[in-house]
Design an enzyme around this catalytic site. Sequence first.
Site, PDB file in Angstrom:
ATOM      1  N   SER A 138       0.842  -1.212   0.000  1.00  0.00           N
ATOM      2  CA  SER A 138       0.000   0.000   0.000  1.00  0.00           C
ATOM      3  C   SER A 138       0.867   1.249   0.000  1.00  0.00           C
ATOM      4  O   SER A 138       1.982   1.241   0.541  1.00  0.00           O
ATOM      5  CB  SER A 138      -0.888   0.025   1.253  1.00  0.00           C
ATOM      6  OG  SER A 138      -1.578   1.259   1.341  1.00  0.00           O
ATOM      7  N   TYR A 151      -1.492   0.157  10.448  1.00  0.00           N
ATOM      8  CA  TYR A 151      -1.586  -0.469   9.114  1.00  0.00           C
ATOM      9  C   TYR A 151      -0.364  -0.086   8.269  1.00  0.00           C
ATOM     10  O   TYR A 151       0.263  -0.945   7.633  1.00  0.00           O
ATOM     11  CB  TYR A 151      -2.871   0.018   8.452  1.00  0.00           C
ATOM     12  CG  TYR A 151      -3.099  -0.399   7.026  1.00  0.00           C
ATOM     13  CD1 TYR A 151      -3.465  -1.705   6.703  1.00  0.00           C
ATOM     14  CD2 TYR A 151      -3.004   0.524   5.979  1.00  0.00           C
ATOM     15  CE1 TYR A 151      -3.717  -2.070   5.378  1.00  0.00           C
ATOM     16  CE2 TYR A 151      -3.250   0.162   4.665  1.00  0.00           C
ATOM     17  CZ  TYR A 151      -3.607  -1.129   4.370  1.00  0.00           C
ATOM     18  OH  TYR A 151      -3.858  -1.492   3.064  1.00  0.00           O
TER      19      TYR A 151
HETATM   20  N1  LIG Z   1      -8.957  -0.660  -0.605  1.00  0.00           N
HETATM   21  C1  LIG Z   1      -7.915   0.175  -0.519  1.00  0.00           C
HETATM   22  O1  LIG Z   1      -8.057   1.419  -0.502  1.00  0.00           O
HETATM   23  C2  LIG Z   1      -6.512  -0.391  -0.459  1.00  0.00           C
HETATM   24  C3  LIG Z   1      -5.441   0.492  -0.597  1.00  0.00           C
HETATM   25  C4  LIG Z   1      -4.139  -0.005  -0.538  1.00  0.00           C
HETATM   26  C5  LIG Z   1      -3.936  -1.350  -0.364  1.00  0.00           C
HETATM   27  N2  LIG Z   1      -4.994  -2.198  -0.229  1.00  0.00           N
HETATM   28  C6  LIG Z   1      -4.710  -3.624  -0.026  1.00  0.00           C
HETATM   29  O2  LIG Z   1      -5.342  -4.351  -1.065  1.00  0.00           O
HETATM   30  C7  LIG Z   1      -5.526  -5.693  -0.627  1.00  0.00           C
HETATM   31  C8  LIG Z   1      -6.925  -6.145  -0.976  1.00  0.00           C
HETATM   32  O3  LIG Z   1      -7.870  -5.404  -0.218  1.00  0.00           O
HETATM   33  P1  LIG Z   1      -9.268  -4.893  -0.818  1.00  0.00           P
HETATM   34  O4  LIG Z   1      -9.205  -3.424  -0.890  1.00  0.00           O
HETATM   35  O5  LIG Z   1      -9.580  -5.677  -2.039  1.00  0.00           O
HETATM   36  O6  LIG Z   1     -10.260  -5.213   0.381  1.00  0.00           O
HETATM   37  P2  LIG Z   1     -11.286  -6.403   0.650  1.00  0.00           P
HETATM   38  O7  LIG Z   1     -12.186  -6.612  -0.518  1.00  0.00           O
HETATM   39  O8  LIG Z   1     -11.883  -6.088   1.972  1.00  0.00           O
HETATM   40  O9  LIG Z   1     -10.332  -7.673   0.750  1.00  0.00           O
HETATM   41  C9  LIG Z   1      -9.596  -8.033   1.877  1.00  0.00           C
HETATM   42  C10 LIG Z   1      -9.418  -9.530   1.790  1.00  0.00           C
HETATM   43  O10 LIG Z   1      -8.492  -9.994   2.756  1.00  0.00           O
HETATM   44  C11 LIG Z   1      -9.009 -11.228   3.242  1.00  0.00           C
HETATM   45  N3  LIG Z   1      -8.435 -11.569   4.540  1.00  0.00           N
HETATM   46  C12 LIG Z   1      -8.325 -10.770   5.622  1.00  0.00           C
HETATM   47  N4  LIG Z   1      -7.758 -11.460   6.630  1.00  0.00           N
HETATM   48  C13 LIG Z   1      -7.505 -12.713   6.143  1.00  0.00           C
HETATM   49  C14 LIG Z   1      -6.947 -13.880   6.704  1.00  0.00           C
HETATM   50  N5  LIG Z   1      -6.519 -13.917   7.964  1.00  0.00           N
HETATM   51  N6  LIG Z   1      -6.853 -14.985   5.928  1.00  0.00           N
HETATM   52  C15 LIG Z   1      -7.294 -14.966   4.660  1.00  0.00           C
HETATM   53  N7  LIG Z   1      -7.835 -13.891   4.070  1.00  0.00           N
HETATM   54  C16 LIG Z   1      -7.952 -12.784   4.819  1.00  0.00           C
HETATM   55  C17 LIG Z   1     -10.503 -10.990   3.323  1.00  0.00           C
HETATM   56  O11 LIG Z   1     -11.160 -12.234   3.437  1.00  0.00           O
HETATM   57  P3  LIG Z   1     -12.633 -12.338   4.051  1.00  0.00           P
HETATM   58  O12 LIG Z   1     -13.548 -12.000   2.923  1.00  0.00           O
HETATM   59  O13 LIG Z   1     -12.712 -13.771   4.477  1.00  0.00           O
HETATM   60  O14 LIG Z   1     -12.713 -11.368   5.198  1.00  0.00           O
HETATM   61  C18 LIG Z   1     -10.736 -10.296   1.988  1.00  0.00           C
HETATM   62  O15 LIG Z   1     -10.852 -11.224   0.942  1.00  0.00           O
HETATM   63  C19 LIG Z   1      -5.208  -5.703   0.876  1.00  0.00           C
HETATM   64  O16 LIG Z   1      -3.893  -6.192   1.048  1.00  0.00           O
HETATM   65  C20 LIG Z   1      -5.257  -4.229   1.237  1.00  0.00           C
HETATM   66  O17 LIG Z   1      -4.440  -3.950   2.368  1.00  0.00           O
HETATM   67  C21 LIG Z   1      -6.283  -1.751  -0.285  1.00  0.00           C
END
Ligand SMILES: NC(=O)c1ccc[n+]([C@@H]2O[C@H](COP(=O)([O-])OP(=O)(O)OC[C@H]3O[C@@H](n4cnc5c(N)ncnc54)[C@H](OP(=O)(O)O)[C@@H]3O)[C@@H](O)[C@H]2O)c1
Length: 245
Positions: A138, A151
């Site tokens: 991120s 985070y």
């Molecule tokens: N959205 C943003 O603005 C943003 C910005 C920068 C970076 N990111 C990064 O992008 C990546 C994807 O996030 P997203 O934005 O697509 O959000 P998201 O749709 O909420 O996805 C997060 C995912 O992580 C999974 N997860 C969390 N804890 C876990 C565990 N212990 N074991 C297995 N799976 C787990 C969740 O599974 P469940 O469905 O089972 O909870 C979900 O599938 C993350 O690494 C996040 O930090 C996001």
Amino acid sequence: MRKVLIVGATSAIAQATARRFAADGDAMFLVGRDGSRLEEVAEDLEARGASRVATFVMDADDLDAHAGMIDAAEDELDGLDVALIAYGTLPDQAACQQQVALAVRAWHTNAVSPMALITRLIRRFENRRGGTLAVISSVAGDRGRKSNYVYGSAKAALSTFLEGLRHRLHGSGVHVLTVKPGLVDTPMTASFDKGALWSTPERVAQDIHQAICRRRDVCYTPPFWGLVMLGIRTMPRWLFKRTNI
Ligand SMILES: NC(=O)c1ccc[n+]([C@@H]2O[C@H](COP(=O)([O-])OP(=O)(O)OC[C@H]3O[C@@H](n4cnc5c(N)ncnc54)[C@H](OP(=O)(O)O)[C@@H]3O)[C@@H](O)[C@H]2O)c1
């Protein structure tokens, strides 16, 4: 046709990226905590052209489960070409300041777990002198900010780990990609007010897919975040600590 492992496959960004792999006719091994949601994602990807999709239920916090999952992925797909590590959690910064256990859990899921998983996984790529490891870190890891440094510090550790891994593997044939999204409208950020700086998972997925195909080292997505973070990283500390970002 590539053989793609996706850990955190129910994530919105991972799903959008997987649709791009499906359009290429790739085979995928989807890993996540929720078996029924994984099945729904798998059906969608098969309908969109994936040559083969298998699923595997795993809580990534359980470090002992990682090795068996990697074995299962290699067996199912008969090897691996690409691994996308996408899981993560966004903890409540204020709550973490009050309850250290919440902060420790966030560091475990966002830093310790992916670094442990990558350490196991990368050996398989090294042995065959090829493959792409793409990891979603991120922009939050580029500089600690008061609003999310629990985070951010986990993502900083992950980004630094990947930088060192890429350095070690230079010339080995293994490609290490660090993905640094900015603000993306996903379930993780559902409670945030959205504005001009926000992007969609589909937009970010386009950049991730392209960065994998072009064997890029680091991908700020959308790309303007590279400039934004250059400004934030280079801001003098005396000024930075007076800002409200
Ligand atoms: N959205 C943003 O603005 C943003 C910005 C920068 C970076 N990111 C990064 O992008 C990546 C994807 O996030 P997203 O934005 O697509 O959000 P998201 O749709 O909420 O996805 C997060 C995912 O992580 C999974 N997860 C969390 N804890 C876990 C565990 N212990 N074991 C297995 N799976 C787990 C969740 O599974 P469940 O469905 O089972 O909870 C979900 O599938 C993350 O690494 C996040 O930090 C996001």
